[in-house]
Write a protein that holds these residues in place. Structure first.
Motif, short mmCIF file in Angstrom:
data_model
loop_
_atom_site.label_atom_id
_atom_site.label_comp_id
_atom_site.label_asym_id
_atom_site.label_seq_id
_atom_site.Cartn_x
_atom_site.Cartn_y
_atom_site.Cartn_z
N MET A 7 1.00 -1.09 -0.04
CA MET A 7 0.11 0.00 0.15
C MET A 7 1.02 1.19 -0.02
O MET A 7 1.91 1.22 0.67
CB MET A 7 -0.84 0.07 1.17
CG MET A 7 -1.95 1.16 1.37
SD MET A 7 -1.09 2.57 2.40
CE MET A 7 -2.33 3.72 2.13
N ASP A 8 0.46 2.28 -0.75
CA ASP A 8 1.20 3.56 -0.62
C ASP A 8 0.24 4.63 -0.95
O ASP A 8 -0.60 4.39 -1.17
CB ASP A 8 2.23 3.80 -1.86
CG ASP A 8 3.40 4.75 -1.47
OD1 ASP A 8 3.58 5.21 -0.26
OD2 ASP A 8 4.11 5.14 -2.56
N ALA A 9 0.71 5.74 -0.45
CA ALA A 9 -0.01 7.16 -0.76
C ALA A 9 0.85 8.09 -0.80
O ALA A 9 1.83 8.25 -0.33
CB ALA A 9 -1.10 7.32 0.60
N HIS A 10 0.67 9.15 -1.69
CA HIS A 10 1.30 10.18 -1.71
C HIS A 10 0.26 11.58 -2.15
O HIS A 10 -0.63 11.27 -2.60
CB HIS A 10 2.07 10.43 -3.19
CG HIS A 10 3.45 9.44 -2.90
ND1 HIS A 10 4.77 10.00 -3.03
CD2 HIS A 10 3.59 7.95 -2.91
CE1 HIS A 10 5.54 8.82 -2.77
NE2 HIS A 10 4.88 7.92 -2.71
N ARG A 11 0.80 12.70 -1.52
CA ARG A 11 0.06 13.81 -1.77
C ARG A 11 0.35 14.68 -3.06
O ARG A 11 1.43 14.59 -3.53
CB ARG A 11 -0.12 14.73 -0.35
CG ARG A 11 1.28 15.27 -0.15
CD ARG A 11 1.43 16.23 0.95
NE ARG A 11 1.41 15.78 2.27
CZ ARG A 11 0.54 15.86 3.21
NH1 ARG A 11 -0.32 16.72 2.77
NH2 ARG A 11 0.52 15.25 4.48
N LEU A 41 3.19 2.07 -8.43
CA LEU A 41 4.20 1.13 -8.67
C LEU A 41 4.99 0.84 -7.31
O LEU A 41 5.62 -0.17 -7.02
CB LEU A 41 5.29 1.64 -9.59
CG LEU A 41 4.86 1.63 -11.11
CD1 LEU A 41 6.30 1.84 -12.21
CD2 LEU A 41 4.07 0.40 -11.48
N HIS A 42 4.92 1.84 -6.50
CA HIS A 42 5.41 1.86 -4.90
C HIS A 42 4.62 0.81 -4.31
O HIS A 42 5.27 -0.15 -3.73
CB HIS A 42 5.41 3.13 -4.34
CG HIS A 42 6.27 4.24 -4.90
ND1 HIS A 42 6.44 5.19 -4.48
CD2 HIS A 42 7.22 4.22 -5.77
CE1 HIS A 42 7.44 5.97 -4.88
NE2 HIS A 42 7.73 5.41 -6.08
N ALA A 43 3.34 0.71 -4.37
CA ALA A 43 2.60 -0.19 -3.89
C ALA A 43 2.85 -1.66 -4.35
O ALA A 43 3.20 -2.67 -3.66
CB ALA A 43 1.24 -0.06 -3.76
MG MG Z 1 5.91 6.03 -2.32
#
Ligand code: MG
Length: 157
Positions: A7-11, A41-43
């Motif tokens: 899981m990932d999140a970016h603002r 892709l980070h997740a």
């Molecule tokens: Mg990330």
């Protein structure tokens, strides 16, 4: 078989490019981050590393390392796949969920799954990718950022 979750999140950050699933999307605002901030892709990388017993993306590509400033996450994914293969695994399938109000994912889905499948060394039919919203709730709903989830299955070669 080995399963992994990520899981990932970016603002959102003005003045940045928006790159999702390895595809640059025309948008007024991109995502903030040390690399290209490709949250999808980070997740996915965290899911692959988790399934392979290879740690996580922060260990492999520290965000205080200038080598990864504005790095292409697609290239980082290739490096993750080298480690996965060295460990004796191949990807069976991957399923990805992108959570945001904007942009709409469906117009870019085929291009994203094509690039991801190519990086994973599998048929595009083995990569699922869908966009969803939170109906205005929470940070994706308020348009503060984008969140992504990934599940992958690795098979021992
Ligand atoms: Mg990330």
């Amino acid at each position: 078989m080995r399963v992994g979750a990520g899981m990932d999140a970016h603002r959102f950050e003005p003045g940045r490019r928006l790159v999702l699933g390895g595809v640059e999307i025309p948008a007024a605002t991109g995502l903030g981050g040390h690399s290209d901030a490709d949250v999808v892709l980070h997740a996915l990388m965290d899911a692959l590393l988790g399934a392979g017993g290879l740690g996580d993306i922060g260990e492999m590509f520290p965000d205080d390392d200038p080598a990864y400033r504005d790095a292409s996450s697609l290239e980082l994914l290739e490096r993750v796949m080298e480690s996965v293969r060295e460990r004796g695994f191949a990807v069976d399938n991957a399923d990805l969920v992108v959570v945001c109000e904007e942009p709409r994912i469906s117009p870019y889905r085929a291009e994203m799954t094509g690039r991801i499948a190519s990086a994973l060394g599998i048929d595009p039919g083995r990569v699922g990718l869908k966009g969803t919203t939170t109906e205005g709730m929470g940070f994706p709903g308020r348009g503060e950022g984008i969140m992504a989830f990934a599940v992958v299955l690795l098979a021992e070669k």
